[in-house]
Design a protein around this motif. Structure first.
Motif, mmCIF file in Angstrom:
data_model
loop_
_atom_site.group_PDB
_atom_site.id
_atom_site.type_symbol
_atom_site.label_atom_id
_atom_site.label_comp_id
_atom_site.label_asym_id
_atom_site.label_seq_id
_atom_site.Cartn_x
_atom_site.Cartn_y
_atom_site.Cartn_z
ATOM 1 N N ARG A 5 6.105 8.031 -6.156
ATOM 2 C CA ARG A 5 6.518 9.566 -6.923
ATOM 3 C C ARG A 5 7.219 11.049 -6.191
ATOM 4 O O ARG A 5 8.374 11.549 -6.447
ATOM 5 C CB ARG A 5 4.619 9.711 -6.837
ATOM 6 N N ALA A 6 7.452 9.992 -4.989
ATOM 7 C CA ALA A 6 8.427 11.027 -3.993
ATOM 8 C C ALA A 6 9.726 10.537 -4.399
ATOM 9 O O ALA A 6 10.501 11.846 -4.331
ATOM 10 C CB ALA A 6 8.126 10.530 -2.642
ATOM 11 N N ALA A 38 -0.239 0.008 -10.659
ATOM 12 C CA ALA A 38 1.196 0.595 -9.838
ATOM 13 C C ALA A 38 1.772 1.824 -11.385
ATOM 14 O O ALA A 38 1.339 2.269 -11.327
ATOM 15 C CB ALA A 38 1.963 0.552 -8.773
ATOM 16 N N ASP A 72 0.878 -1.370 -0.038
ATOM 17 C CA ASP A 72 -0.206 -0.087 0.256
ATOM 18 C C ASP A 72 0.952 1.556 -0.385
ATOM 19 O O ASP A 72 2.061 0.862 0.843
ATOM 20 C CB ASP A 72 -0.953 -0.255 0.636
ATOM 21 N N GLY A 73 0.524 2.161 -0.380
ATOM 22 C CA GLY A 73 0.695 3.500 -0.799
ATOM 23 C C GLY A 73 2.074 3.400 -2.106
ATOM 24 O O GLY A 73 3.397 4.434 -2.243
ATOM 25 N N PRO A 83 10.411 12.871 -8.074
ATOM 26 C CA PRO A 83 9.509 14.404 -9.521
ATOM 27 C C PRO A 83 9.530 13.928 -10.837
ATOM 28 O O PRO A 83 8.643 14.718 -11.202
ATOM 29 C CB PRO A 83 10.065 15.391 -7.740
ATOM 30 N N GLU A 136 -0.389 3.746 -13.524
ATOM 31 C CA GLU A 136 -0.188 4.786 -12.910
ATOM 32 C C GLU A 136 0.515 5.754 -13.204
ATOM 33 O O GLU A 136 1.197 7.054 -13.093
ATOM 34 C CB GLU A 136 -1.298 5.112 -11.220
ATOM 35 N N LEU A 137 1.366 5.331 -13.127
ATOM 36 C CA LEU A 137 2.758 6.107 -12.745
ATOM 37 C C LEU A 137 3.973 6.168 -14.526
ATOM 38 O O LEU A 137 4.321 7.248 -14.416
ATOM 39 C CB LEU A 137 3.866 4.823 -12.038
ATOM 40 N N VAL A 181 2.784 3.475 -4.818
ATOM 41 C CA VAL A 181 2.487 4.560 -6.110
ATOM 42 C C VAL A 181 3.069 5.812 -5.205
ATOM 43 O O VAL A 181 4.381 6.471 -6.288
ATOM 44 C CB VAL A 181 1.340 4.706 -6.870
ATOM 45 N N GLU A 182 2.543 6.760 -3.795
ATOM 46 C CA GLU A 182 3.001 7.398 -3.698
ATOM 47 C C GLU A 182 4.563 7.605 -3.391
ATOM 48 O O GLU A 182 5.305 9.200 -3.935
ATOM 49 C CB GLU A 182 2.327 8.220 -2.014
ATOM 50 N N ARG A 183 4.356 6.846 -3.019
ATOM 51 C CA ARG A 183 6.227 6.776 -2.166
ATOM 52 C C ARG A 183 7.183 6.303 -4.048
ATOM 53 O O ARG A 183 8.615 7.300 -3.825
ATOM 54 C CB ARG A 183 7.064 5.321 -2.244
#
Ligand SMILES: NC(=O)c1ccc[n+]([C@@H]2O[C@H](COP(=O)([O-])OP(=O)(O)OC[C@H]3O[C@@H](n4cnc5c(N)ncnc54)[C@H](OP(=O)(O)O)[C@@H]3O)[C@@H](O)[C@H]2O)c1
Length: 289
Positions: free
Chosen positions: A185-186, A206, A178-179, A189, A209-210, A181-183
């Motif tokens: 992206r961080a 994932a 979980d998470g 950038p 999305e990326l 995609v956000e990790r």
């Protein structure tokens, strides 16, 4: 699965026989053990298993030039290599580099050729940020390093216990789950330009999305969804030329294969048990005494 005595194969025209010293094991071998049959392969028993191998040429068929008796080689022989002897066309072997251990040589061809095929088909190179799922596994280990050699920035997914390992290969590690995609992206950038999925399911989601360009997302696992999603279903394209390119990188110190376990042939079942955990780092080698 059991160890059986079978007639020793003989090298025909264009072939050599190799006394196997070591072999690799892939998830595919476990699928065959569980009952997968392939078109064109005899499903009756006894059936052999195993793809890659390394060993010493001990018989040369008519017209087979370039690998005399005594040559140290590595290569591939589908559904055949977990054995004392394999017979292969000379197009399926290359010279084993002197500095490469038998375990590494035996477990080299299958995953390395898959990884190289994938990096090539996804056109990964300088300027790319490449996401490799299951980066600590057999295919991922090589995909990371080949992409780094070609100038890409690589982010690899693995459990925390494998993060130092991924750093040692040249990747930026990230935990899956979980998470993710956000990790990612961080960490990137600038955006992710290509992705390789060796897990399927959430890993492929994932990637969707990326990565904007679906033709730069590849899966070696989730073939059922690849067509409908418009991503690449990548099958290994094996060649002696590809294998020689990869072994040259090993000799140059740019590509290394970690052997997390070396198991004697008579305990091949233990190699299958290790693969079935889904958490092997690098490769398991089968050693033939
Ligand atoms: N299409 C083809 O031609 C082809 C060729 C070769 C392989 N394949 C397929 O590709 C897949 C990968 O092959 P492989 O040989 O690299 O497998 P492998 O060596 O068995 O992969 C093991 C690795 O997977 C990681 N892993 C497990 N669960 C994960 C998850 N949810 N997310 C990310 N990583 C995870 C583990 O890392 P952690 O311990 O850190 O979790 C472990 O290091 C297999 O399904 C195989 O059948 C296809």
């Amino acid at each position: 699965m059991e160890l059986l005595e079978v007639p020793t194969p003989e090298a025909g025209p264009g072939q050599v026989r190799v006394r196997v010293k070591a072999a690799g094991i892939q998830p595919f071998d476990c699928e065959v053990r569980r009952g997968l049959t392939l078109p064109g392969h005899d499903p009756s028993f006894p059936r052999k298993i195993g793809n890659d191998f390394a060993g010493v040429v001990d018989q040369v068929g008519e017209g087979s030039e370039g690998f005399p008796v005594g040559s140290e080689v590595l290569g591939w022989a589908l559904l055949a290599s977990h054995a004392e002897y394999v017979v292969v066309p000379i197009e399926q072997i290359v010279t084993k580099p002197a500095g490469m251990s038998w375990e590494v040589a035996g477990a080299f061809s299958a995953s390395a050729q898959t990884a190289h095929t994938a990096v090539e088909q996804l056109k990964v190179g300088r300027g790319d940020t490449f996401l490799v799922h299951a980066a600590a596994g057999g295919v991922g280990t090589v995909a990371v390093q080949v992409a780094v050699i070609l100038g890409a920035t690589v982010i690899g997914t693995a459990g925390e216990h494998n993060h130092d390992y991924l750093r040692s290969l040249g990747a930026v590690p990230v935990a899956y789950g979980d998470g993710l995609v956000e990790r990612v992206r961080a960490l990137a950038p600038q955006g992710v330009t290509a992705a390789l999925d060796g897990i399927g399911g959430a890993a492929l989601d994932a990637s969707l999305e990326l990565v904007d360009d679906r033709r730069r997302i590849g899966t070696i696992k989730d073939f059922d969804r690849a067509g409908e999603l418009g991503v690449l279903a990548i099958g290994t394209q094996r060649s002696a030329e590809r294998l020689a390119r990869l072994t040259a990188w090993h000799t140059e110190g740019k590509l290394r294969i970690e052997i997390s376990q070396a198991v004697p042939l008579e305990r091949a079942a233990d190699a299958h048990r290790a693969m079935d955990t889904g958490h092997v780092r690098g490769k398991v080698a089968i050693v033939v005494p």
